[in-house]
Design an enzyme around this catalytic site. Structure first.
Site, PDB file in Angstrom:
ATOM      1  N   CYS A 157      -2.810   5.219   7.683  1.00 41.60           N
ATOM      2  CA  CYS A 157      -3.100   4.783   9.035  1.00 41.60           C
ATOM      3  C   CYS A 157      -2.021   5.200  10.014  1.00 41.60           C
ATOM      4  O   CYS A 157      -2.272   5.332  11.197  1.00 41.60           O
ATOM      5  CB  CYS A 157      -3.228   3.269   9.066  1.00 41.60           C
ATOM      6  SG  CYS A 157      -4.229   2.642   7.751  1.00 41.60           S
ATOM      7  N   GLY A 205     -13.723  -3.276   0.197  1.00 40.39           N
ATOM      8  CA  GLY A 205     -14.533  -2.573  -0.799  1.00 40.39           C
ATOM      9  C   GLY A 205     -14.092  -1.167  -1.135  1.00 40.39           C
ATOM     10  O   GLY A 205     -14.088  -0.771  -2.320  1.00 40.39           O
ATOM     11  N   HIS A 206     -13.716  -0.388  -0.140  1.00 42.48           N
ATOM     12  CA  HIS A 206     -13.490   1.041  -0.376  1.00 42.48           C
ATOM     13  C   HIS A 206     -12.186   1.340  -1.095  1.00 42.48           C
ATOM     14  O   HIS A 206     -11.864   2.500  -1.323  1.00 42.48           O
ATOM     15  CB  HIS A 206     -13.546   1.815   0.943  1.00 42.48           C
ATOM     16  CG  HIS A 206     -12.373   1.564   1.839  1.00 42.48           C
ATOM     17  ND1 HIS A 206     -11.348   2.462   1.965  1.00 42.48           N
ATOM     18  CD2 HIS A 206     -12.043   0.520   2.635  1.00 42.48           C
ATOM     19  CE1 HIS A 206     -10.447   1.986   2.828  1.00 42.48           C
ATOM     20  NE2 HIS A 206     -10.857   0.813   3.243  1.00 42.48           N
ATOM     21  N   ASN A 262       0.800  -1.225   0.000  1.00 42.04           N
ATOM     22  CA  ASN A 262       0.000   0.000   0.000  1.00 42.04           C
ATOM     23  C   ASN A 262       0.831   1.274   0.000  1.00 42.04           C
ATOM     24  O   ASN A 262       0.352   2.319  -0.402  1.00 42.04           O
ATOM     25  CB  ASN A 262      -0.944   0.017   1.210  1.00 42.04           C
ATOM     26  CG  ASN A 262      -0.268  -0.387   2.501  1.00 42.04           C
ATOM     27  OD1 ASN A 262       0.362  -1.442   2.565  1.00 42.04           O
ATOM     28  ND2 ASN A 262      -0.387   0.435   3.521  1.00 42.04           N
TER      29      ASN A 262
HETATM   30  C1  LIG Z   1      -2.630  -3.677   2.137  1.00 45.96           C
HETATM   31  C2  LIG Z   1      -3.766  -3.328   3.036  1.00 45.96           C
HETATM   32  N1  LIG Z   1      -4.259  -4.260   3.873  1.00 45.96           N
HETATM   33  C3  LIG Z   1      -5.289  -4.006   4.686  1.00 45.96           C
HETATM   34  C4  LIG Z   1      -5.899  -2.777   4.713  1.00 45.96           C
HETATM   35  C5  LIG Z   1      -7.033  -2.565   5.650  1.00 45.96           C
HETATM   36  O1  LIG Z   1      -8.235  -2.376   4.984  1.00 45.96           O
HETATM   37  P1  LIG Z   1      -9.481  -1.676   5.730  1.00 45.96           P
HETATM   38  O2  LIG Z   1      -8.953  -0.372   6.241  1.00 45.96           O
HETATM   39  O3  LIG Z   1     -10.496  -1.521   4.708  1.00 45.96           O
HETATM   40  O4  LIG Z   1      -9.882  -2.547   6.851  1.00 45.96           O
HETATM   41  C6  LIG Z   1      -5.408  -1.759   3.860  1.00 45.96           C
HETATM   42  C7  LIG Z   1      -5.971  -0.403   3.823  1.00 45.96           C
HETATM   43  O5  LIG Z   1      -6.156   0.305   4.788  1.00 45.96           O
HETATM   44  C8  LIG Z   1      -4.322  -2.044   3.015  1.00 45.96           C
HETATM   45  O6  LIG Z   1      -3.832  -1.118   2.181  1.00 45.96           O
END
Ligand SMILES: Cc1ncc(COP(=O)(O)O)c(C=O)c1O
Ligand SMILES: Cc1ncc(COP(=O)(O)O)c(C=O)c1O
Lengths: 399, 147, 399, 147
Positions: free
Chosen positions: A329, A205-206, A156
């Site tokens: 995050c 989803g988002h 990410n």
């Molecule tokens: C690689 C990855 N894993 C997990 C997540 C967690 O997803 P969510 O925030 O929709 O729970 C994210 C994004 O925040 C992500 O980029």
């Protein structure tokens, strides 16, 4: 006057697409029946939910029964790790070994660290300078007591795509369960659970035009993890809680839309992304993080020496550009991103990271604007930086 | 919003950015590892700080606290500047998020380091209350991020 | 021709109210920023999320920081039980005793049963014929190693309201943590976490006009449970996952609306409910389940001897009436509801249960229609029942 | 939908509901504890089932399987009726949800119990394949729900 907003943080979250919203809307006020209820009105909701599941499965070359809806990627990741451990514990293996990487999302890393406290051993595989995991290293790390390999499909922060199919083949050959956090991959690159040989896969989803608060965990038949969230027995008893029907329907509609346009849209985005990668590395002491060739189409990521990421973001925000530095995050943490450290960047440089992640709403004009504004901000911040030598155009530090 | 309007104002329009060519005292604190370095330049006439400039590598609140701190000591006596606390800087900015308070500590320390440098250049003994908790560390100064 | 649909399963789920939907809508396609991101667009989402949290807190006489959004009531229930256990384990108490009741929702019961497998001891307190827990029995069950009391505020099948404030006082006096599953209570009866002396409380949006897939767990300060779902550190590190902003906003708007109209709407519903309770018990061998006086305003529940609940529901469905038999969740199970057994009903009678739960859209006409159709269906089914003596108008069984 | 159209048709418009005053065989299976009781009435002429009626206390599929089963044996010989399997009843209804298959078992057993009763009334020995696995249990008949 403030420029119109340019949203370049699609890896953080996306708008719900008009199509997905349209698909969801009827389920709030009209088709709001509880899928677990007996009357036709509830059974209709159930059948629409199953339709959504079938769509998701089709998009990823899986069977509908192999998908369980969750509240997002994070829950799916938590469930995959803890669920495998619990499954093994039920079979008598109360501890064991897990292989993952140093660059996973915190949803995996923090769960893995928690499991270490419960007595599991975890190997955090290193990555190369581009953020790639070496499949041979995965194979070498497998032990007789290895219960799970969990390696993300795409990172990410730096957009690097991992060699999942190769790792999948290795996991299969060694009969070790294999999970991939494909939250950044699904809807952005072709994902085929069979070609990848994964047993478990998380999606959210988002990240591809669906709503927030809904995701899914794929479990290859006949694998069935025990529930993480228990109760009324929804999702075949594996994920209880009244089903979020509009969420699941919206997720499925967005995924279908993304997959339908994947080839052309990813080519378009890759073109824009490459302009960013080339344009912004013309600055001195600016470099791309992650892989050039194995890269998510929409994600451009950089470090600019001598500037600090948050200051960069805030100035870009003032110019109407929404971007991120490391993972959204972790913005409240003081340490630079674990991913940037894992690819070998010194702390000082890692602090100067920028991620621009493009999506369907971004245009050539947006890119031109970004290519004008980012250098201006970087230069401005370097001017006031005590660690930047203006005349020599390089940082004063020796790291 | 993450920051108060005052913080954003000082971040977007920082006061007293730059260097002073013939500064009477220069102090640098922080650590690139932590992502925050502040450098303060003081011009001192008799007992009075007649000019002050800074350069900062750091986040929004690091830049804003540097700017605010320089404003708060400009034209003040050395004694007054020595009294400036990080809490006062943060308060003058209408507060900082908890995890950013270390930036205000850095601003207080940068001023102290510059004043200490002034004392040294003057051949005077550095007052105890200008001594930083971890002065002799490499990269000059303290690092509240643990590195 | 089929009658217009009368939705009488509001305890199962509700439609999102127009106001709540209106409040949510902007967050899908416009204010979709990630609350964890730095730029103003994300911070705006964050501030709207906090606004929603403040609204929820105000409605329940709590502090905003005491609420953590979850994916629903089920997750909140799971988290409360497992979180307390983990908190105690961190303090060195690796096992312990939990007090709950025999009539909890499966979100509590199945989690409690799971915890028994992990070595915890669980006391399932009985209830009286009306489904009420005796506070004295709660007190008597407390042991030195009791780590948690978890008792629902109102039962989902029979609508009985429990003496939570009394139990709260007992828990406080004994310094034992007290959780209440208030999923059926919030938005329907006055809920005051301080007057109730609860440490933990679960709620779920879709039970009071909010969206599905979002709920909350209240934790009285300074109590802080470890995370059940770990990752990016959202919700102050206690519930990770990108925040479901539209969900939280919709939940808050619906709760505010429900609380604003609680007095008048609950009086109106209780009036309609009482007509059902009286009208339908005119049938022979028909009785009300649950308490007459301590009862959720919208919930009417019955057993009709000699008929089976599913058949009853399906015939009512054919007449346009959506109702439930026992908990919606357990409709696929062959055993009659654990709640009906716990209030002392023989299996045979428990199979003949019906729950009609009214909401804002139900009118006097709906009630009149239900009062006409339910007896017709019950009579029809009794006619074809081998255990109903048509002439004597009573069941042939001796139970 | 929960049930096939055929199930819903037989549930909403059950065939052969009722009793037969002078039935030649009557069988009841199931258990009120389990929520399913089926009672079958047979009129038999020679070798042929000339009429059949049922009464059922039970869920949608219990009623539908009773109805379908009566249709399937009406006009058939005893031998043919003995051959009727629960799978055939379920199939004739275009299938049943997995957890409702026990209802079709009940229908098969109700017919067998009625035929066994017919043999008894005739003073004949009950053929082995009409014997139910738990015939001597109270409340007459098997209970697949475990009670
Ligand atoms: C690689 C990855 N894993 C997990 C997540 C967690 O997803 P969510 O925030 O929709 O729970 C994210 C994004 O925040 C992500 O980029
Ligand atoms: C008392 C009670 N607790 C918990 C739940 C679970 O809530 P949800 O399905 O929203 O997760 C419900 C409703 O299903 C309920 O009625």
């Amino acid at each position: 006057m403030k420029h119109k907003m340019i949203y370049a943080d699609h890896a953080g979250t996306t708008a719900v697409t008009p199509k997905a919203l349209e698909a969801m809307l009827p389920y709030f006020t009209q088709g709001y029946g509880n899928p677990s209820s007996l009357y036709a009105f509830g059974q209709q909701a159930k059948s629409d939910l199953e339709q959504a599941r079938a769509t998701v499965a089709r998009c990823l070359n899986a069977q509908p029964e192999e998908f369980y809806f969750t509240s997002g990627g994070t829950e799916a990741d938590n469930w995959a790790l803890r669920g495998v451990a619990e499954l093994m514990a039920l079979k008598g293996k109360k501890t064991g070994h897990i292989i993952t990487t140093a660059i996973e999302h915190h949803a995996i890393l923090h769960t893995a660290q928690w499991m270490e406290k419960q007595g599991y051993e975890v190997t955090y595989l290193p990555v190369d300078g581009e953020g790639r995991v070496d499949p041979a290293a995965v194979e070498a790390a497998i032990r007789p007591d290895t219960i799970l390999i969990s390696i993300m499909a795409a990172n990410n922060e730096i957009g690097t795509i991992e060699p999942i199919a190769e790792i999948g083949a290795i996991a299969k050959a060694h009969k070790v369960l294999f999970h991939t956090d494909a939250v950044q991959a699904v809807g952005h690159i072709p994902v085929d659970v069979q070609a990848w040989n994964v047993d478990l896969l998380s999606l959210s989803g988002h990240k591809f035009g669906g709503p927030k608060g809904v995701g899914a965990l794929y479990m290859k038949k006949p694998l069935r993890l025990p529930a993480l969230i228990q109760g009324g027995g929804q999702e075949k008893g594996r994920r209880s809680g009244t089903e979020n029907v509009p969420g699941a329907v919206g997720l499925a509609a967005a995924l279908q839309e993304a997959v339908d346009h994947l080839a052309e849209e990813s080519a378009r985005l890759a073109g824009l992304r490459d302009q960013l990668l080339e344009g912004l590395t013309k600055l001195p002491y600016a470099s791309v993080t992650g892989s050039r060739s194995q890269r998510l189409p929409g994600t451009a990521s950089f470090v600019f020496e001598g500037v600090e990421g948050e200051a960069l973001l805030l100035h870009l925000d003032a110019k109407g550009i929404c971007a991120s530095s490391g993972s959204a995050c972790s913005s409240a943490s003081l340490d630079p991103s674990h991913v940037l450290l894992a690819i070998g960047l010194p702390h000082a440089i890692a602090h100067g990271s920028l991620r621009l992640s493009l999506g369907p709403d971004n245009t050539q004009e947006d890119v031109a604007y970004i290519l004008k504004e980012v250098p201006a901000v970087v230069n401005y911040l370097r001017e006031m930086s005590p660690v930047w030598d203006k005349d020599a155009q390089k940082p004063t530090w020796v790291l | 919003m993450l920051y108060s309007e005052k913080v954003m104002d000082h971040f977007e329009h920082p006061r007293n950015v730059g260097e002073i060519a013939n500064a009477d005292g220069v102090g640098q604190v922080g650590n690139p590892k932590c992502g925050d370095i502040m450098k303060m330049y003081l011009k001192i006439d008799g007992d009075v700080i007649t000019d002050v400039k800074f350069k900062t590598f750091g986040c929004g609140s690091a830049i804003a606290t540097s700017s605010m701190a320089t404003e708060m000591i400009k034209g003040k006596t050395i004694g007054e500047a020595m009294e400036l606390t990080n809490a006062a800087v943060a308060e003058a900015l209408d507060g900082l998020p908890g995890y950013k308070m270390h930036c205000s500590v850095l601003a207080e320390e940068a001023i102290k380091a510059a004043l200490a440098d002034y004392y040294k250049r003057q051949g005077k003994e550095v007052p105890d209350n200008l001594k930083l908790p971890c002065e002799d560390e490499e990269h000059g100064g303290c690092c509240s991020c643990g590195h």
